[in-house]
Design a protein around this motif. Sequence first.
Motif, PDB file in Angstrom:
ATOM      1  N   GLN A 136      29.093 -36.635 -34.386  1.00  0.00           N
ATOM      2  CA  GLN A 136      28.143 -37.032 -35.288  1.00  0.00           C
ATOM      3  C   GLN A 136      28.410 -38.022 -36.102  1.00  0.00           C
ATOM      4  N   LYS A 137      29.659 -37.979 -36.865  1.00  0.00           N
ATOM      5  CA  LYS A 137      30.103 -39.197 -37.553  1.00  0.00           C
ATOM      6  C   LYS A 137      30.593 -40.357 -36.740  1.00  0.00           C
ATOM      7  N   TYR A 138      31.105 -40.014 -35.653  1.00  0.00           N
ATOM      8  CA  TYR A 138      31.461 -41.218 -34.477  1.00  0.00           C
ATOM      9  C   TYR A 138      30.122 -41.962 -34.403  1.00  0.00           C
ATOM     10  N   ASP A 139      29.073 -41.026 -33.622  1.00  0.00           N
ATOM     11  CA  ASP A 139      28.027 -41.525 -33.146  1.00  0.00           C
ATOM     12  C   ASP A 139      27.344 -42.679 -34.191  1.00  0.00           C
ATOM     13  N   ASP A 140      27.275 -42.031 -35.665  1.00  0.00           N
ATOM     14  CA  ASP A 140      26.543 -42.779 -36.670  1.00  0.00           C
ATOM     15  C   ASP A 140      27.320 -43.946 -36.967  1.00  0.00           C
ATOM     16  N   PHE A 141      28.684 -44.087 -36.900  1.00  0.00           N
ATOM     17  CA  PHE A 141      29.355 -45.006 -37.064  1.00  0.00           C
ATOM     18  C   PHE A 141      28.981 -46.310 -36.047  1.00  0.00           C
ATOM     19  N   ILE A 142      28.994 -46.014 -34.896  1.00  0.00           N
ATOM     20  CA  ILE A 142      28.614 -47.017 -33.990  1.00  0.00           C
ATOM     21  C   ILE A 142      27.233 -47.493 -34.051  1.00  0.00           C
ATOM     22  N   ALA A 143      26.281 -46.646 -34.350  1.00  0.00           N
ATOM     23  CA  ALA A 143      24.934 -47.171 -34.562  1.00  0.00           C
ATOM     24  C   ALA A 143      24.779 -47.888 -35.841  1.00  0.00           C
ATOM     25  N   GLN A 144      25.518 -47.818 -36.868  1.00  0.00           N
ATOM     26  CA  GLN A 144      25.305 -48.397 -38.114  1.00  0.00           C
ATOM     27  C   GLN A 144      26.261 -49.455 -38.571  1.00  0.00           C
ATOM     28  N   SER A 145      27.218 -49.628 -37.851  1.00  0.00           N
ATOM     29  CA  SER A 145      28.319 -50.680 -38.095  1.00  0.00           C
ATOM     30  C   SER A 145      27.663 -51.962 -37.687  1.00  0.00           C
ATOM     31  N   GLU A 146      27.982 -53.127 -38.690  1.00  0.00           N
ATOM     32  CA  GLU A 146      27.787 -54.391 -38.383  1.00  0.00           C
ATOM     33  C   GLU A 146      28.129 -54.706 -36.890  1.00  0.00           C
ATOM     34  N   PHE A 147      29.173 -53.965 -36.472  1.00  0.00           N
ATOM     35  CA  PHE A 147      29.770 -54.622 -35.053  1.00  0.00           C
ATOM     36  C   PHE A 147      29.350 -53.882 -33.954  1.00  0.00           C
ATOM     37  N   GLY A 148      28.602 -52.744 -34.354  1.00  0.00           N
ATOM     38  CA  GLY A 148      28.249 -51.977 -33.298  1.00  0.00           C
ATOM     39  C   GLY A 148      27.366 -52.394 -32.244  1.00  0.00           C
ATOM     40  N   ASN A 149      27.370 -51.866 -30.989  1.00  0.00           N
ATOM     41  CA  ASN A 149      26.164 -52.104 -29.823  1.00  0.00           C
ATOM     42  C   ASN A 149      26.337 -51.223 -28.950  1.00  0.00           C
ATOM     43  N   PHE A 150      25.092 -51.081 -28.197  1.00  0.00           N
ATOM     44  CA  PHE A 150      24.728 -49.920 -27.305  1.00  0.00           C
ATOM     45  C   PHE A 150      25.784 -49.692 -26.330  1.00  0.00           C
ATOM     46  N   TYR A 151      26.482 -50.789 -25.776  1.00  0.00           N
ATOM     47  CA  TYR A 151      27.630 -50.455 -24.886  1.00  0.00           C
ATOM     48  C   TYR A 151      28.714 -49.567 -25.520  1.00  0.00           C
TER      49      TYR A 151
END
Length: 350
Positions: free
Chosen positions: A12-27
């Motif tokens: 969950q922490k990993y998913d949240d990081f991807i979703a919230q990071s300024e560098f995150g994207n759906f890929y």
Amino acid sequence: MLLDANDRQLVQKYDDFIAQSEFGNFYQSRQWSKVKDNWKPCYFYLMDHGEITAALSVMSIQDSVAGKEFFYAPRGPVCDLRDLDTVSALIDEVREYALKNNGFLLRLDPEVAHEDELVRQYAKEDLHFLKNPALTSQPLMSLILEIRGRSAEEVLSDFSKSTRKEIRSSYRHGVKFHVGQRSDLETFHKFLVEMSEKKKIGYRPLDYFVRVYDVFGEKSRLYFASYADELIAGGLMIGFNKTLTGLYRADPIHVNKNQSAQMQFENIKYAIDEGYGFYDLGGIYTTDINDGLYKFKQKFTENNVVHWIGNLDIVLDQEAYDKYYTHHMERFDWSKVDVSKENILKEYPR
């Protein structure tokens, strides 16, 4: 570190990081690996004081030409690409894992625009960005509308006169916009098949789009245009992090009432209402105005062509990679891109 899929709290922490990071994207999300279910996923991360600071979602698949595993991190990593130490640490971890699992190539194609100085900094560390259209997994250019806090009417007023006319005429013609439901995916797919067969291009099966819709849930957006009470065109988008991205659109052009223009504007309005900063119409292969894909997308993105920094191809098995390289260089259709094979061979000598 390799993500332990059984550690629910960490996942969950990993998913949240991807979703919230300024560098995150759906890929780079774990959801995307569920869409690409014929690939094997693995996820890597770095931590500092109990918090994830960088991540790299990777997929692998057996390459039929090389005879070994191709490891690919689409639009990764999720961290500041200027932080070479962090990026190198992630690459080192994945490289070691890939070598142990029959890998011949590790590819990253960061979601970062081209910068000469950044390319030079990586080259000093023997990490070389490659812009070879025959060897890329994603298009090397995209058309993206930067919303920049504007209202829909402000965006519309900034479009060209001809684009504004197309959009407004669709409403006068009686075209109506609809948000679809899961049960409408089959209708969308029929449009896609018909359009693809007309253009003699490939298309994905229906179950692929069902996975996209299900995996991304309320962040997936299926939409249609209708005319005279009949659906005539549609598309599918994903909203993730700060960007609303168009994955596929299908307009068999049963009628021509500028329905595609209306669909784009309605989705731009939705992006603004939902607080997205970018409206991404996806990749292009040429900026030749005679190319239909470019000609259409540039109208609704203010012709904002983003030239991506390119691929980091980290070769793990040179012999296998040589087979892969030769195969793709020989089969690629160079007539569809802005560069020639000869120029690519000069720019990236082997």
